[in-house]
Enzyme design. Structure first.
Site, PDB file in Angstrom:
ATOM      1  N   TYR A  38       0.844  -1.202   0.000  1.00 30.81           N
ATOM      2  CA  TYR A  38       0.000   0.000   0.000  1.00 30.81           C
ATOM      3  C   TYR A  38       0.882   1.256   0.000  1.00 30.81           C
ATOM      4  CZ  TYR A  38      -3.484  -3.403   1.695  1.00 30.81           C
ATOM      5  OH  TYR A  38      -4.290  -4.511   1.866  1.00 30.81           O
ATOM      6  N   HIS A  96       0.648 -12.097   3.233  1.00 31.46           N
ATOM      7  CA  HIS A  96      -0.393 -11.429   2.445  1.00 31.46           C
ATOM      8  C   HIS A  96      -1.132 -12.378   1.486  1.00 31.46           C
ATOM      9  CE1 HIS A  96      -1.397  -7.212   0.638  1.00 31.46           C
ATOM     10  NE2 HIS A  96      -2.438  -7.998   0.613  1.00 31.46           N
TER      11      HIS A  96
HETATM   12  N1  LIG Z   1      -5.502  -8.942   2.327  1.00 34.36           N
HETATM   13  C1  LIG Z   1      -5.747  -8.559   1.089  1.00 34.36           C
HETATM   14  O1  LIG Z   1      -5.371  -9.221   0.119  1.00 34.36           O
HETATM   15  C2  LIG Z   1      -6.521  -7.303   0.870  1.00 34.36           C
HETATM   16  C3  LIG Z   1      -7.042  -7.015  -0.407  1.00 34.36           C
HETATM   17  C4  LIG Z   1      -7.774  -5.858  -0.551  1.00 34.36           C
HETATM   18  C5  LIG Z   1      -7.983  -5.004   0.528  1.00 34.36           C
HETATM   19  N2  LIG Z   1      -7.449  -5.290   1.758  1.00 34.36           N
HETATM   20  C6  LIG Z   1      -7.685  -4.416   2.939  1.00 34.36           C
HETATM   21  O2  LIG Z   1      -9.087  -4.242   3.097  1.00 34.36           O
HETATM   22  C7  LIG Z   1      -9.381  -2.852   3.109  1.00 34.36           C
HETATM   23  C8  LIG Z   1     -10.778  -2.579   2.598  1.00 34.36           C
HETATM   24  O3  LIG Z   1     -10.918  -2.966   1.246  1.00 34.36           O
HETATM   25  P1  LIG Z   1     -10.896  -1.954  -0.016  1.00 34.36           P
HETATM   26  O4  LIG Z   1     -10.076  -0.756   0.312  1.00 34.36           O
HETATM   27  O5  LIG Z   1     -10.484  -2.763  -1.165  1.00 34.36           O
HETATM   28  O6  LIG Z   1     -12.384  -1.534  -0.260  1.00 34.36           O
HETATM   29  P2  LIG Z   1     -13.744  -1.329   0.568  1.00 34.36           P
HETATM   30  O7  LIG Z   1     -13.480  -1.112   2.000  1.00 34.36           O
HETATM   31  O8  LIG Z   1     -14.648  -2.432   0.156  1.00 34.36           O
HETATM   32  O9  LIG Z   1     -14.317  -0.001  -0.117  1.00 34.36           O
HETATM   33  C9  LIG Z   1     -13.691   1.243   0.039  1.00 34.36           C
HETATM   34  C10 LIG Z   1     -14.480   2.262  -0.762  1.00 34.36           C
HETATM   35  O10 LIG Z   1     -15.791   2.416  -0.190  1.00 34.36           O
HETATM   36  C11 LIG Z   1     -16.013   3.794   0.107  1.00 34.36           C
HETATM   37  N3  LIG Z   1     -16.802   3.861   1.345  1.00 34.36           N
HETATM   38  C12 LIG Z   1     -16.398   3.550   2.603  1.00 34.36           C
HETATM   39  N4  LIG Z   1     -17.403   3.714   3.482  1.00 34.36           N
HETATM   40  C13 LIG Z   1     -18.465   4.158   2.781  1.00 34.36           C
HETATM   41  C14 LIG Z   1     -19.783   4.523   3.148  1.00 34.36           C
HETATM   42  N5  LIG Z   1     -20.191   4.463   4.409  1.00 34.36           N
HETATM   43  N6  LIG Z   1     -20.617   4.937   2.175  1.00 34.36           N
HETATM   44  C15 LIG Z   1     -20.215   5.016   0.865  1.00 34.36           C
HETATM   45  N7  LIG Z   1     -18.966   4.673   0.464  1.00 34.36           N
HETATM   46  C16 LIG Z   1     -18.100   4.245   1.412  1.00 34.36           C
HETATM   47  C17 LIG Z   1     -14.625   4.395   0.314  1.00 34.36           C
HETATM   48  O11 LIG Z   1     -14.700   5.792   0.042  1.00 34.36           O
HETATM   49  P3  LIG Z   1     -13.719   6.890   0.694  1.00 34.36           P
HETATM   50  O12 LIG Z   1     -12.359   6.274   0.850  1.00 34.36           O
HETATM   51  O13 LIG Z   1     -13.774   7.998  -0.289  1.00 34.36           O
HETATM   52  O14 LIG Z   1     -14.275   7.293   2.035  1.00 34.36           O
HETATM   53  C18 LIG Z   1     -13.824   3.634  -0.749  1.00 34.36           C
HETATM   54  O15 LIG Z   1     -13.996   4.197  -2.018  1.00 34.36           O
HETATM   55  C19 LIG Z   1      -8.251  -2.255   2.261  1.00 34.36           C
HETATM   56  O16 LIG Z   1      -8.143  -0.855   2.383  1.00 34.36           O
HETATM   57  C20 LIG Z   1      -7.084  -3.024   2.799  1.00 34.36           C
HETATM   58  O17 LIG Z   1      -6.672  -2.503   4.043  1.00 34.36           O
HETATM   59  C21 LIG Z   1      -6.738  -6.437   1.926  1.00 34.36           C
END
Ligand SMILES: NC(=O)c1ccc[n+]([C@@H]2O[C@H](COP(=O)([O-])OP(=O)(O)OC[C@H]3O[C@@H](n4cnc5c(N)ncnc54)[C@H](OP(=O)(O)O)[C@@H]3O)[C@@H](O)[C@H]2O)c1
Length: 269
Positions: A38, A96
């Site tokens: 990240y 990861h």
């Molecule tokens: N282990 C792995 O392989 C892996 C893979 C992917 C992700 N991850 C982790 O999981 C975390 C979460 O997943 P992600 O970042 O892929 O996506 P996510 O949490 O599914 O979605 C994030 C998106 O949703 C928006 N959002 C958040 N809360 C909201 C709400 N209440 N209403 C409307 N929109 C909302 C955010 O907007 P804003 O940011 O503009 O507020 C952002 O654009 C990652 O950040 C990372 O830390 C891990």
């Protein structure tokens, strides 16, 4: 005992990221999910130093990239990641991705087991591990991962893998629970209807649905309004019928946000 939500940090970087993370800490978030790929470990450390929340009250979770599954590389990388954050220890550290075709995830796990003994990490876990991968590392080391962070969102509910984790005493964590702006779960009509019924946002419905499955949600929100919305999802319960209605939105393998099946997909950064 973990709090009720973790903060994802994909694309949260630099000075703006520091401010966004400080906002989240002030709101009450205590679990921060970061990773070498990240490219924001420095930001995480800076936000923690600037925040008024004591270090010992914050739970920082980081991840080992596939390029460092070899034992010595893993031990060095964990230390490098700590230097980047400026922290003395990680609260949790995950492998990861298993990258099973490379065949080195057991070696990577052994490095985490030892790094925990050296005091670099308090708790160790994995991410994107399938049942066979979990069994391999447990059998080889006798150490069960505390958590397995896996994709869980309404179009890919991953229910079978959740059960496999719980059966082994591994806490499942959900990544991309809101579909990461790639899919449209946040504007799905069925979830919108349920949200109207409970007078909640669709995000709160989805996060609650995850929590009621005994899964820890890791949700990325950089905007304060989203951080607030997501943090306050616990004071209601979905009915069993509504949980099943959301479960029925599952599209199988086609529902994955980016088609990353851990048996096939490899990630090295
Ligand atoms: N282990 C792995 O392989 C892996 C893979 C992917 C992700 N991850 C982790 O999981 C975390 C979460 O997943 P992600 O970042 O892929 O996506 P996510 O949490 O599914 O979605 C994030 C998106 O949703 C928006 N959002 C958040 N809360 C909201 C709400 N209440 N209403 C409307 N929109 C909302 C955010 O907007 P804003 O940011 O503009 O507020 C952002 O654009 C990652 O950040 C990372 O830390 C891990």
């Amino acid at each position: 005992m973990l709090p009720h939500i973790g903060l994802g940090t994909v694309n949260v970087q630099g000075g703006i990221g520091v401010k966004q993370l400080e906002n989240a800490l002030n709101l009450g978030y205590r679990v921060i999910d970061t990773s070498t790929n990240y490219n924001n470990e420095g930001m995480v450390g800076e936000a923690i130093r600037r925040s008024s929340v004591p270090r010992e009250d914050i739970y920082v979770s980081a991840k080992l990239p596939g390029s460092s599954h070899e034992y010595d590389k893993a031990i060095n990388l964990i230390q490098e990641s700590l230097y980047r954050t400026g922290l003395d220890y990680f609260d949790k550290y995950l492998v990861h991705w298993p990258n099973p075709k490379q065949g080195k995830y057991v070696e990577a796990w052994q490095a985490l087991v030892d790094a925990q003994k050296y005091g670099l990490i308090k708790t160790i876990g994995v991410s994107n591990f399938m049942p066979e991968h979990l069994d391999d590392i447990i059998e080889a080391t006798g150490v069960t991962p505390a958590t397995n962070q896996i994709e869980i969102q309404p179009y890919f509910n991953n229910n079978a893998l959740i059960q496999e984790c719980l059966k082994r005493g591994v806490l499942p964590e959900a990544w991309s629970p809101l579909g990461r702006e790639i899919n449209d779960v946040l504007t799905n009509d069925t979830i919108k209807e349920i949200a109207q019924k409970y007078n909640r946002s669709t995000a709160q419905i989805i996060i609650n649905w995850i929590n009621q499955k005994q899964v820890f949600p890791v949700v990325k929100a950089s905007q304060y309004i989203h951080q607030t919305d997501n943090f306050n999802y616990l004071d209601f319960e979905l009915s069993e019928d509504d949980i099943q209605t959301i479960d029925a939105l599952d599209k199988g393998e086609d529902g994955r946000v980016e088609g990353q099946n851990p048996y096939e997909y490899e990630e090295f950064v």
